[in-house]
Design a protein around this motif. Sequence first.
Motif, PDB file in Angstrom:
ATOM      1  N   LEU A   1     -33.995 -24.893 -97.221  1.00 11.92           N
ATOM      2  CA  LEU A   1     -34.956 -24.126 -96.399  1.00 11.92           C
ATOM      3  C   LEU A   1     -34.233 -24.032 -95.308  1.00 11.92           C
ATOM      4  CD1 LEU A   1     -38.890 -25.916 -97.224  1.00 11.92           C
ATOM      5  CD2 LEU A   1     -37.629 -23.341 -97.981  1.00 11.92           C
ATOM      6  N   HIS A   2     -33.627 -25.464 -95.060  1.00 11.21           N
ATOM      7  CA  HIS A   2     -32.315 -25.355 -93.630  1.00 11.21           C
ATOM      8  C   HIS A   2     -31.848 -24.053 -93.486  1.00 11.21           C
ATOM      9  CE1 HIS A   2     -30.286 -27.137 -90.537  1.00 11.21           C
ATOM     10  NE2 HIS A   2     -29.081 -27.313 -91.173  1.00 11.21           N
ATOM     11  N   LEU A   3     -31.121 -24.381 -94.917  1.00 11.85           N
ATOM     12  CA  LEU A   3     -30.337 -23.357 -94.676  1.00 11.85           C
ATOM     13  C   LEU A   3     -30.550 -21.665 -94.556  1.00 11.85           C
ATOM     14  CD1 LEU A   3     -28.190 -24.812 -98.063  1.00 11.85           C
ATOM     15  CD2 LEU A   3     -26.953 -24.884 -95.692  1.00 11.85           C
ATOM     16  N   ASN A   4     -31.453 -21.462 -95.829  1.00  9.18           N
ATOM     17  CA  ASN A   4     -32.374 -20.606 -95.481  1.00  9.18           C
ATOM     18  C   ASN A   4     -32.712 -19.992 -93.945  1.00  9.18           C
ATOM     19  OD1 ASN A   4     -33.832 -17.657 -96.082  1.00  9.18           O
ATOM     20  ND2 ASN A   4     -35.487 -18.838 -95.697  1.00  9.18           N
ATOM     21  N   ASN A   5     -32.833 -20.980 -93.155  1.00 12.06           N
ATOM     22  CA  ASN A   5     -33.374 -20.914 -91.744  1.00 12.06           C
ATOM     23  C   ASN A   5     -32.229 -21.046 -90.871  1.00 12.06           C
ATOM     24  OD1 ASN A   5     -35.681 -21.472 -92.107  1.00 12.06           O
ATOM     25  ND2 ASN A   5     -36.036 -23.825 -91.338  1.00 12.06           N
ATOM     26  N   VAL A   6     -31.502 -21.271 -90.456  1.00 12.22           N
ATOM     27  CA  VAL A   6     -29.815 -21.033 -90.050  1.00 12.22           C
ATOM     28  C   VAL A   6     -29.050 -19.636 -90.669  1.00 12.22           C
ATOM     29  CG1 VAL A   6     -27.518 -21.534 -90.228  1.00 12.22           C
ATOM     30  CG2 VAL A   6     -28.659 -23.519 -90.246  1.00 12.22           C
ATOM     31  N   ALA A   7     -29.737 -19.071 -92.071  1.00 12.98           N
ATOM     32  CA  ALA A   7     -29.107 -17.258 -92.160  1.00 12.98           C
ATOM     33  C   ALA A   7     -29.849 -17.192 -91.268  1.00 12.98           C
ATOM     34  CB  ALA A   7     -29.147 -17.486 -93.958  1.00 12.98           C
ATOM     35  N   ALA A   8     -31.299 -16.586 -91.513  1.00 13.27           N
ATOM     36  CA  ALA A   8     -32.197 -15.799 -90.903  1.00 13.27           C
ATOM     37  C   ALA A   8     -32.074 -15.674 -89.515  1.00 13.27           C
ATOM     38  CB  ALA A   8     -33.356 -16.067 -91.099  1.00 13.27           C
ATOM     39  N   VAL A   9     -31.245 -17.039 -88.738  1.00 16.26           N
ATOM     40  CA  VAL A   9     -31.017 -16.791 -87.141  1.00 16.26           C
ATOM     41  C   VAL A   9     -29.453 -15.772 -86.862  1.00 16.26           C
ATOM     42  CG1 VAL A   9     -30.225 -18.509 -85.319  1.00 16.26           C
ATOM     43  CG2 VAL A   9     -32.616 -18.831 -86.428  1.00 16.26           C
ATOM     44  N   ARG A  10     -28.911 -15.931 -87.768  1.00 19.98           N
ATOM     45  CA  ARG A  10     -27.820 -16.045 -86.881  1.00 19.98           C
ATOM     46  C   ARG A  10     -27.697 -14.162 -88.201  1.00 19.98           C
ATOM     47  NH1 ARG A  10     -23.336 -20.320 -90.550  1.00 19.98           N
ATOM     48  NH2 ARG A  10     -23.404 -21.991 -89.245  1.00 19.98           N
ATOM     49  N   LYS A  11     -28.556 -13.782 -88.725  1.00 16.56           N
ATOM     50  CA  LYS A  11     -28.624 -12.445 -89.444  1.00 16.56           C
ATOM     51  C   LYS A  11     -28.956 -11.723 -87.788  1.00 16.56           C
ATOM     52  CE  LYS A  11     -30.346  -9.703 -93.578  1.00 16.56           C
ATOM     53  NZ  LYS A  11     -30.804  -9.364 -94.328  1.00 16.56           N
ATOM     54  N   SER A  12     -30.967 -12.185 -87.894  1.00 15.55           N
ATOM     55  CA  SER A  12     -31.514 -11.463 -86.302  1.00 15.55           C
ATOM     56  C   SER A  12     -32.444 -12.522 -85.536  1.00 15.55           C
ATOM     57  CB  SER A  12     -32.692 -11.060 -87.697  1.00 15.55           C
ATOM     58  OG  SER A  12     -32.295 -10.298 -88.801  1.00 15.55           O
ATOM     59  N   PRO A  13     -31.606 -12.427 -85.138  1.00 14.38           N
ATOM     60  CA  PRO A  13     -32.224 -13.728 -84.180  1.00 14.38           C
ATOM     61  C   PRO A  13     -33.555 -13.092 -83.846  1.00 14.38           C
ATOM     62  CG  PRO A  13     -29.551 -13.100 -83.362  1.00 14.38           C
ATOM     63  CD  PRO A  13     -30.120 -12.684 -84.968  1.00 14.38           C
ATOM     64  N   ILE A  14     -33.244 -12.142 -83.122  1.00 12.25           N
ATOM     65  CA  ILE A  14     -34.160 -11.409 -82.008  1.00 12.25           C
ATOM     66  C   ILE A  14     -35.002 -10.946 -83.074  1.00 12.25           C
ATOM     67  CG2 ILE A  14     -34.178  -9.408 -80.903  1.00 12.25           C
ATOM     68  CD1 ILE A  14     -31.856 -10.724 -79.473  1.00 12.25           C
ATOM     69  N   SER A  15     -35.042 -10.819 -83.820  1.00 18.55           N
ATOM     70  CA  SER A  15     -36.151 -10.940 -84.978  1.00 18.55           C
ATOM     71  C   SER A  15     -36.368 -11.763 -84.938  1.00 18.55           C
ATOM     72  CB  SER A  15     -35.592 -10.085 -86.366  1.00 18.55           C
ATOM     73  OG  SER A  15     -36.025  -8.248 -85.973  1.00 18.55           O
ATOM     74  N   GLU A  16     -36.294 -13.200 -85.867  1.00 19.22           N
ATOM     75  CA  GLU A  16     -36.810 -14.679 -85.382  1.00 19.22           C
ATOM     76  C   GLU A  16     -37.820 -14.956 -83.940  1.00 19.22           C
ATOM     77  OE1 GLU A  16     -36.949 -16.232 -88.376  1.00 19.22           O
ATOM     78  OE2 GLU A  16     -36.124 -15.086 -89.142  1.00 19.22           O
TER      79      GLU A  16
ATOM     80  N   THR B   1     -42.713   1.518 -84.186  1.00 15.46           N
ATOM     81  CA  THR B   1     -41.860  -0.122 -85.193  1.00 15.46           C
ATOM     82  C   THR B   1     -42.568   0.374 -86.340  1.00 15.46           C
ATOM     83  OG1 THR B   1     -43.998  -1.044 -85.005  1.00 15.46           O
ATOM     84  CG2 THR B   1     -42.260  -1.481 -83.285  1.00 15.46           C
ATOM     85  N   GLN B   2     -43.496   1.012 -87.111  1.00 14.90           N
ATOM     86  CA  GLN B   2     -43.193   1.434 -88.404  1.00 14.90           C
ATOM     87  C   GLN B   2     -42.349   2.493 -88.405  1.00 14.90           C
ATOM     88  OE1 GLN B   2     -46.382   0.678 -89.504  1.00 14.90           O
ATOM     89  NE2 GLN B   2     -46.937  -0.292 -87.764  1.00 14.90           N
ATOM     90  N   ARG B   3     -41.110   2.706 -88.358  1.00 12.43           N
ATOM     91  CA  ARG B   3     -40.044   3.513 -88.272  1.00 12.43           C
ATOM     92  C   ARG B   3     -38.832   2.715 -88.203  1.00 12.43           C
ATOM     93  NH1 ARG B   3     -39.564   8.653 -89.136  1.00 12.43           N
ATOM     94  NH2 ARG B   3     -37.848   8.679 -89.930  1.00 12.43           N
ATOM     95  N   PHE B   4     -39.137   1.386 -87.337  1.00 12.29           N
ATOM     96  CA  PHE B   4     -38.284   0.620 -86.867  1.00 12.29           C
ATOM     97  C   PHE B   4     -38.539  -0.418 -86.419  1.00 12.29           C
ATOM     98  CE2 PHE B   4     -37.328   4.446 -84.456  1.00 12.29           C
ATOM     99  CZ  PHE B   4     -36.036   4.825 -85.420  1.00 12.29           C
ATOM    100  N   PRO B   5     -39.136  -1.822 -88.362  1.00 10.33           N
ATOM    101  CA  PRO B   5     -39.936  -2.913 -88.072  1.00 10.33           C
ATOM    102  C   PRO B   5     -39.137  -3.368 -87.799  1.00 10.33           C
ATOM    103  CG  PRO B   5     -39.168  -1.663 -90.062  1.00 10.33           C
ATOM    104  CD  PRO B   5     -39.359  -0.752 -89.461  1.00 10.33           C
ATOM    105  N   ARG B   6     -38.515  -4.253 -87.986  1.00  7.86           N
ATOM    106  CA  ARG B   6     -37.152  -4.644 -87.070  1.00  7.86           C
ATOM    107  C   ARG B   6     -36.931  -5.165 -85.303  1.00  7.86           C
ATOM    108  NH1 ARG B   6     -37.022  -8.105 -90.432  1.00  7.86           N
ATOM    109  NH2 ARG B   6     -34.920  -9.481 -90.312  1.00  7.86           N
ATOM    110  N   ALA B   7     -37.672  -4.400 -84.948  1.00  7.63           N
ATOM    111  CA  ALA B   7     -37.378  -3.916 -83.359  1.00  7.63           C
ATOM    112  C   ALA B   7     -38.185  -4.759 -82.695  1.00  7.63           C
ATOM    113  CB  ALA B   7     -38.111  -2.577 -83.258  1.00  7.63           C
ATOM    114  N   PRO B   8     -37.902  -5.092 -81.820  1.00  7.43           N
ATOM    115  CA  PRO B   8     -38.735  -6.884 -81.042  1.00  7.43           C
ATOM    116  C   PRO B   8     -39.263  -6.281 -80.154  1.00  7.43           C
ATOM    117  CG  PRO B   8     -36.574  -6.288 -79.680  1.00  7.43           C
ATOM    118  CD  PRO B   8     -36.694  -5.358 -80.729  1.00  7.43           C
ATOM    119  N   TYR B   9     -40.410  -5.930 -81.038  1.00 11.13           N
ATOM    120  CA  TYR B   9     -42.060  -5.450 -80.238  1.00 11.13           C
ATOM    121  C   TYR B   9     -42.347  -6.609 -79.076  1.00 11.13           C
ATOM    122  CZ  TYR B   9     -46.698  -3.335 -79.686  1.00 11.13           C
ATOM    123  OH  TYR B   9     -47.704  -2.922 -78.916  1.00 11.13           O
TER     124      TYR B   9
END
Length: 450
Positions: free
Chosen positions: A9-24, A173-181
């Motif tokens: 889970l730690h590796l997944n947390n780190v990977a998620a932050v590196r991939k999309s920090p603004i989304s997290e 954001t329905q068309r852009f779900p990764r937007a940091p709404y």
Amino acid sequence: MDFSNIRRLHLNNVAAVRKSPISEISGSLGDLGTLLPLMIALAINNSISLSSTLVFSGLWNILTGVIFGIPLPVQPMKAIAAVALARKFSPGEIVSAGFTTSGVVFIFSVTGLLQWFARAIPTPVVKGIQVGAGLSLVISAGTGLLQPLGWTVPNAADNLIWSILAFLALLSTQRFPRAPYALLVFLVGLVLSIFIAGLDSLPSFMLWRPQIYLPSWAEFETGALDAGLGQIPLTTLNSIIAVSYLSADLFPELPTPEVTSIGISVSLMNLIGGWFGSMPVCHGSGGLAAQYRFGARSGASIIILGLFKILLGLFFGESLVRLLTVYPKSLLGIMVLAAGLELAKVGEGLNHGARDLWETAEYGTNSHPALDNHQRHRELTDEERVQRWTVMFMTVGGLLAFKNDGVGFIAGMLCHWVYRSPRLWGVLLDWRRSGRRSTTTGAEQEHLLP
């Protein structure tokens, strides 16, 4: 709790932050629409310590993100908060209510009753609790936050115009779900709050000074009987069982938190933080859906939120009350609306993809080893589909009509048993017939003996 998966889970947390920090970061703010109104109202009511609530809820955010690895929220116990606000509970009374609920949940967890309860509740009833909770959020957003607004009232920075703008941004954001709404809305809300309250409302340095709260017997009795007992069904159904189900739906690639682990987590949060005047908290399917809706995909999101809360609680504490009090309800309302709709969407998978529809497909001994114990989806008849939908919406109807998860649960279970009664009656008749045949056969054999 299962600590064997923490490294994964730690590796997944780190990977998620590196991939999309603004989304997290944006996703971590998805549950503010539920947290802020209740936390602020209880702090103004002098029922909780805001600084202790921020510090301890932040600590629980961090531990939850590390242990469970998903954006599991730490949110107010709503039934307790509602009674506390209506009756102006003292800190001792609201702490006692949290102790009561957590104590019962802890007993359920360590004795295995929670696991039995989760297995015994049919999936349509659990889905009904989730959909009902989502629709409750939608209704509360409309009646409590958005409906009182006018085109120009209560002020220029908080009115229907801002709600419409926030809603249009949400639709985009329905068309852009990764937007940091959620992140953008939160920042806009802070700016508007400063505009409303003035620069004098900015928080000042105020170091946290923890205080121990020891409830008297009278406070414990009032808190336990008037609020704590009523919270137990809500916590068990929506904050533990429904959360486990929703976690499996949203994050099938990650280990699903077991109901026992979630129950122990809820218990410890309050049995520890309550002594310091922290607000009674739990996990919740609505908050999980909200944080997922706004971009959170790992426990890293709430770890970030937890660090932010701890810093605010340690160094600013009660000085935040004035600024947070004027936070625009027009923006909070839209965030709560979006969270409710996201949670209600889980009802769509009732008849396709639900966990109780997957069964083990057995293959011959000469089959390919990779196919052994393969899971296949059971096909439902039209009658079964209608029955499952009816049970789910009976649960939703009871929950919404009485604003009580327990009533919805009972309504759904009764409906489920009505549909099951002919089948159970048939099994009972077959059992009695087989028993009679065995008795007759035995008598005949005895008669034929020399």
